[in-house]
Design a protein around this motif. Sequence first.
Motif, PDB file in Angstrom:
ATOM      1  N   VAL A 147       1.895  -1.073   1.753  1.00  0.00           N
ATOM      2  CA  VAL A 147       2.283  -1.960   2.720  1.00  0.00           C
ATOM      3  C   VAL A 147       2.296  -0.945   4.248  1.00  0.00           C
ATOM      4  CG1 VAL A 147       3.266  -3.833   4.176  1.00  0.00           C
ATOM      5  CG2 VAL A 147       2.628  -4.421   2.179  1.00  0.00           C
ATOM      6  N   ILE A 179      -0.310  -0.093   7.466  1.00  0.00           N
ATOM      7  CA  ILE A 179       0.764  -0.844   8.269  1.00  0.00           C
ATOM      8  C   ILE A 179       0.411   0.129   9.257  1.00  0.00           C
ATOM      9  CG2 ILE A 179       2.458  -1.283  10.306  1.00  0.00           C
ATOM     10  CD1 ILE A 179       2.978  -3.386   7.605  1.00  0.00           C
ATOM     11  N   PHE A 194      -1.970   1.707  12.650  1.00  0.00           N
ATOM     12  CA  PHE A 194      -1.999   0.474  13.716  1.00  0.00           C
ATOM     13  C   PHE A 194      -0.840   0.944  14.479  1.00  0.00           C
ATOM     14  CE2 PHE A 194      -4.326  -1.862  10.152  1.00  0.00           C
ATOM     15  CZ  PHE A 194      -5.533  -2.006  11.063  1.00  0.00           C
ATOM     16  N   VAL A 195       0.020   0.943  13.690  1.00  0.00           N
ATOM     17  CA  VAL A 195       1.245   1.760  14.890  1.00  0.00           C
ATOM     18  C   VAL A 195       1.397   2.955  15.728  1.00  0.00           C
ATOM     19  CG1 VAL A 195       4.046   2.179  14.684  1.00  0.00           C
ATOM     20  CG2 VAL A 195       2.868   0.580  13.340  1.00  0.00           C
ATOM     21  N   GLY A 235      -1.232   7.154   8.282  1.00  0.00           N
ATOM     22  CA  GLY A 235      -0.537   6.107   6.727  1.00  0.00           C
ATOM     23  C   GLY A 235      -0.476   6.569   4.856  1.00  0.00           C
ATOM     24  N   SER A 240      -6.816   1.630   6.701  1.00  0.00           N
ATOM     25  CA  SER A 240      -7.361   0.904   8.486  1.00  0.00           C
ATOM     26  C   SER A 240      -7.910   1.997   9.316  1.00  0.00           C
ATOM     27  CB  SER A 240      -5.169   0.597   7.922  1.00  0.00           C
ATOM     28  OG  SER A 240      -5.055   0.267   6.908  1.00  0.00           O
ATOM     29  N   PHE A 294      10.180   2.940   9.294  1.00  0.00           N
ATOM     30  CA  PHE A 294       9.750   2.237   8.190  1.00  0.00           C
ATOM     31  C   PHE A 294       9.787   1.321   6.811  1.00  0.00           C
ATOM     32  CE2 PHE A 294       7.172   1.512  12.060  1.00  0.00           C
ATOM     33  CZ  PHE A 294       6.694  -0.544  11.818  1.00  0.00           C
ATOM     34  N   SER A 339       6.933   7.623   4.021  1.00  0.00           N
ATOM     35  CA  SER A 339       6.612   7.008   5.592  1.00  0.00           C
ATOM     36  C   SER A 339       6.256   8.481   6.778  1.00  0.00           C
ATOM     37  CB  SER A 339       7.497   5.547   5.395  1.00  0.00           C
ATOM     38  OG  SER A 339       7.691   5.515   4.634  1.00  0.00           O
TER      39      SER A 339
END
Length: 322
Positions: free
Chosen positions: A77, A81, A84-85, A109, A148, A249, A271
């Motif tokens: 996950v 994600i 995109f951030v 990512g 992504s 995150f 991360s």
Amino acid sequence: MELSIASLASNLLAPTILFFILGLIAAFARSDLSIPVGAAKIMSIYLLLAIGFKGGAAVAKSGIDAQLVASLGAGMVLSFILPFVAYVLLRNLTKLDAMNAAAVAGHYGSISIVTFVTAVSLLEARGISSEGYLVAVAAVMEVPAIISALWIAARSGGAAAIDSALIRHILGNGSIVLLVGSFVIGGLTGEAGLEDLHPFIVVPFTGVLALFLLDMGLSAGRSLMENRKDITAGLLVFGCIMPVIGSFFGLGMAALIGLSSGGAFLMMVLSASASYIAVPAAMRLALPEAKPGIYLSLALGVTFPFNLTLGMPLYFLMSGWV
């Protein structure tokens, strides 16, 4: 974990980190110091084998449970994600076009296995335990980030496609194959296997890591100098802010699934790091018009040094919140 300036300084002054800084200084000073390519390759193979095997042996000792499955899911996950951030930040902080921003975002990512290995080494030096299966989490955090990035590029009008050749390239990446393979072997042989290989896998590990980080410091410094015209102030800011955002995150996920403080630190490092091996290779195939001088120099020349010198001490302190 004790939250203090002393513990932060202790991390920053670890011999492995200081050897990385030495490599940076040598590169900026235009020294002819170098590590033979073949030697650097052997060291990277050794580090991947050692960290994978030790992680598999740790899982064999503790067993497979729901937390392991949750950690794998959390890693996937996060990997999906975070690009995109990163893309939103890039579009606001820099003048990169959509395709180059997507290519850069994909790196954030994914993970830097060398940063992860260094983090594990720092924990071991302090005698702090962590969940061994986080090696497997590192392995699953490559592919979602690439997907992504390509989805973002496609939506923004870039020519990106996920075809069979790209999938084979990603899954056949040597680092992933060796990491996962040694993890499985460590899991199958367990404590007995680790005892057999102890003189090879455990004893020389920190010394090999120090020499390898010296080479990484040289590579990071020279990459940054060669491509300094492409690295704007906005990109420099992004390269230092995005890892910290990613670490938050990771901290949130670690708290959610109940990792130990050592495990939380490793999840934060995963991360916060940026790939400079698997994702650049994938971007060259899928987004050939994107500029490698930007995404590779940013990941290797900015974020990697930031994480090793300032980021990891910060994440170590923050992980005490879990």
